[in-house]
Motif scaffolding. Structure first.
Motif, short mmCIF file in Angstrom:
data_model
loop_
_atom_site.label_atom_id
_atom_site.label_comp_id
_atom_site.label_asym_id
_atom_site.label_seq_id
_atom_site.Cartn_x
_atom_site.Cartn_y
_atom_site.Cartn_z
N ALA A 125 0.83 -1.21 0.00
CA ALA A 125 0.00 0.00 0.00
C ALA A 125 0.86 1.26 0.00
O ALA A 125 0.45 2.30 -0.53
N THR A 129 0.37 4.36 -2.52
CA THR A 129 0.06 5.71 -2.04
C THR A 129 1.07 6.73 -2.54
O THR A 129 0.69 7.85 -2.94
N ARG A 132 0.21 7.48 -6.08
CA ARG A 132 -1.01 8.29 -6.20
C ARG A 132 -0.76 9.74 -5.76
O ARG A 132 -1.32 10.67 -6.35
N ASP A 153 -8.20 10.04 -2.84
CA ASP A 153 -9.18 9.22 -2.13
C ASP A 153 -8.69 7.78 -1.99
O ASP A 153 -9.00 7.10 -1.02
N ALA A 154 -7.94 7.34 -2.99
CA ALA A 154 -7.45 5.95 -2.99
C ALA A 154 -6.08 5.80 -2.34
O ALA A 154 -5.57 4.68 -2.22
N THR A 156 -4.37 5.40 0.68
CA THR A 156 -4.82 5.07 2.04
C THR A 156 -3.78 4.39 2.92
O THR A 156 -4.13 3.86 3.98
N THR A 158 -1.20 3.60 5.71
CA THR A 158 -0.99 4.14 7.06
C THR A 158 0.32 4.93 7.13
O THR A 158 1.35 4.49 6.60
N GLU A 161 -1.18 9.93 6.04
CA GLU A 161 -2.38 10.74 6.17
C GLU A 161 -2.10 12.24 6.05
O GLU A 161 -2.86 12.97 5.40
N VAL A 164 -1.24 13.20 2.38
CA VAL A 164 -2.43 13.13 1.54
C VAL A 164 -3.33 14.34 1.81
O VAL A 164 -3.84 14.98 0.88
N ARG A 168 -4.32 17.29 -0.78
CA ARG A 168 -5.74 17.56 -1.01
C ARG A 168 -6.02 19.06 -0.81
O ARG A 168 -6.78 19.67 -1.57
#
Length: 228
Positions: A125, A129, A132, A153-154, A156, A158, A161, A164, A168
């Protein structure tokens, strides 16, 4: 005349014969299954090691091409790497590196395609991330705001955060949604480790929006010392 020991040995031998006659085939197949499983496990480990070694060698080649800013070589090596060893970590790392070079060369569409491949094929992941996040940045630069938000949104994994939320906020600001951006930057600032220098940049964004975060404990100590 047979001794008592001879009779006992004969009985044991007969019992073994009866057991083997009854269960011999089953035991044989079980032994074969165990040997096949062991052989398969050993072969799988060997294959994985070989894959990792070969993929690592290709990544080294890609890294050298990237350092030399040889875009054509980077594209060629990465194409082979993702084709032959798509599930290795080297392929994911190679994709991130190739996309960086492609973006620097102005090959934005190619860089986006590379990052999309990493996001779709990475086994971890974290790699997904990171891809992305970088893809959202390229989409933001090209004013593709909705697509950028979908990528975020995708994203994710850990531990990401804060990054991201910060990205955003950048997208929302570019859309003219200052209040939403402020909320996202605040979330990023709160999630970011206070010792991380990047947090100061997020704080600057909040300050520019008239929403400077409250002084941290460390800030308060410094201000108290200055006042004295």
């Amino acid at each position: 005349m047979a001794t008592h020991l001879d009779l006992e040995e004969q009985e044991q031998l007969d019992a073994v014969k009866q057991f083997w006659k009854r269960y011999g085939n089953l035991v044989t197949w079980l032994l074969i299954a165990v040997l096949v499983a062991y052989s398969g496990w050993t072969g799988w480990n060997w294959w994985q090691r070989e894959q990792a070694i070969q993929a690592g060698a290709m990544f080294d080649e890609l890294d050298k091409a990237a350092q030399a800013a040889d875009g054509d070589k980077v594209a060629s090596v990465f194409s082979d790497l993702k084709s032959r060893y798509p599930k290795t970590a080297f392929a994911q790392q190679g994709g991130l590196l190739a996309a960086k070079v492609q973006a620097e060369k102005g090959q934005i569409d190619v860089a986006q395609a590379t990052l999309k491949w990493v996001a779709a094929n990475a086994g971890e992941a974290e790699y997904q991330t990171i891809a992305r996040l970088r893809l959202a940045g390229l989409l933001l630069d090209n004013k593709k705001f909705d697509e950028a938000l979908k990528q975020l949104d995708a994203a994710t994994a850990t531990g990401f955060e804060a990054l991201v939320a910060d990205r955003r906020g950048d997208v929302l600001m570019a859309q003219g949604k200052a209040d939403d951006a402020k909320a996202s930057y605040t979330k990023a600032w709160q999630a970011m480790d206070a010792k991380t220098e990047y947090r100061q940049l997020i704080e600057a964004k909040l300050t520019a929006l008239g929403a400077a975060p409250p002084a941290t404990t460390a800030d308060a100590v410094v201000q108290t010392g200055v006042a004295k």
